[in-house]
Scaffold this active site. Structure first.
Site: not given
Length: 391
Positions: A194, A211, A245-246, A273, A351
């Site tokens: 992603h 990520d 995706e998130e 991922d 994140h």
């Protein structure tokens, strides 16, 4: 349908990385907008959590759920995904027999391209799917894939490659590269990652180096090496870079729904991922996810690791709807997922503003290269190689 507040009281808190000291607290005083964002925190979305009926919640409640480690599908636009899953037939996976084709290509893989590409890809303020910079990063990735195709593929192979954008309403599109197979076999082999990133509070910076910038450039390097070797597959081989995706696997659900609707014969899907982190003091390993994946394809992935990689695998779990492979599994297709380590040893800077290349020497491009090897082997062993088509 239940409300989010009722649903949350019953939800099982999954083992996702919790908010760390470096991640933004979800409290008062945080910005609720940012130039270039089209994210309405009050917009209602239909969300599915494991074991619960779908429930409506706001975008803000989605963010709060994610911060608590709750994993979910946002099914607002894909409520019927998997409706015809019972019609899909799961194939058996072959014994590995393409070592003479695979091994020479593994030697051509390099950290040079991934380093250059990830430096650029993680330089965007955020790759959030509802941000202008998320759209810009997607366009940059599209142009980079196009450049690599023109520079690395032979003229005959370029005629077999299609590069398309799968459109989404939020503006950051999924990228699909297809290498058309030479045989009448309609099977499709999918390798995915992603492209989007997010901060736990989405309006803040999110470089997303690991990520999933790492997975994105990992499979890009695999693609480069394959086409540079004039890979003419027997079956169709596709590389996917999913949007959103998130936000609850939005992009991959849309693509999987389209393939399911058109009865595309996806033989196998492999998700990459987070591929960069080796926690200090731990053994370097490939994490093979064993929950919510196809058992046969997972076994096949283990065999690939044992034969072609220089490091071992470790079995690990990541929970419900934890990455884009879950969308394909929901559609009835065999899917698998490999990650940088056991889930508990994975990068805890994700994140946040600290998901950067330079945050620690635990961020390893040589580790990423092992995953590029895996994607190359996956493509050749399942896609086949047509010698008669070689230029």
């Amino acid at each position: 349908m239940k409300s989010f507040s009722v649903l949350l009281s019953f939800a099982v808190i999954a083992a996702a990385s919790p908010l760390s000291a470096e991640q933004a607290p979800l409290g008062a005083g945080l910005m609720t907008s940012y130039p270039g964002f089209s994210l309405d925190l009050n917009a209602l979305r239909l969300v599915q959590i494991e074991g619960q009926a779908p429930a409506w919640m706001t975008e803000l409640e989605k963010i709060q759920a994610k911060a608590q480690g709750i994993k979910f599908f946002d099914i607002t636009e894909t409520q019927d995904l998997g409706a015809s899953a019972r019609l899909q037939t799961k194939p058996s996976f072959p014994s590995l027999n393409a070592t003479k084709k695979v091994r020479p290509i593994l030697k051509t893989l390099s950290t040079k391209g991934p380093k250059e590409n990830l430096k650029k890809f993680s330089s965007f303020r955020t790759r959030h799917y509802r941000s202008d910079t998320g759209k810009q990063s997607q366009q940059w990735l599209l142009s980079k894939i196009s450049q690599i195709t023109k520079e690395s593929a032979s003229k005959s192979l370029q005629q077999l490659i299609t590069l398309t954008e799968f459109p989404h309403s939020w503006g950051q599109n999924t990228i699909i590269v297809k290498i058309n197979g030479s045989s009448s076999d309609d099977g499709v082999v999918v390798i995915g990652a992603h492209q989007d990133s997010t901060n736990m509070w989405p309006f803040l910076p999110a470089p997303g180096a690991d990520d999933d910038g790492s997975g994105s450039v990992t499979i890009l390097e695999s693609y480069r090496a394959l086409i540079a070797a004039d890979f003419h597959p027997e079956r169709n081989v596709e590389f996917h870079w999913y949007s959103a995706e998130e936000g609850g696997l939005l992009g991959s659900q849309a693509v999987a729904k389209d393939y399911e609707t058109r009865s595309v014969n996806v033989l196998a899907m492999s998700q990459f991922d987070m591929t960069a982190w080796v926690k200090r003091g731990t053994q370097e390993e490939v994490g093979i996810i064993t929950d919510f994946t196809d058992a046969g394809l997972t076994k096949f992935n283990k065999e690939l690791v044992e034969l072609y990689l220089d490091i071992p695998y470790v079995e690990t779990k990541c929970g419900y709807a934890c990455s884009d492979h879950a969308s394909w599994g929901k559609a009835g297709y065999p899917s698998s997922f490999t990650i940088e380590s056991s889930f508990e040893n994975s990068n805890k800077n994700i994140h946040s503003q600290n998901d950067r290349i330079d945050i620690s020497d635990e961020f390893s491009f040589t580790h990423m290269l092992e995953f590029s090897k895996l994607a190359v082997a996956f493509a050749i062993e399942l896609g086949g190689w047509s010698d008669s088509k070689a230029a």
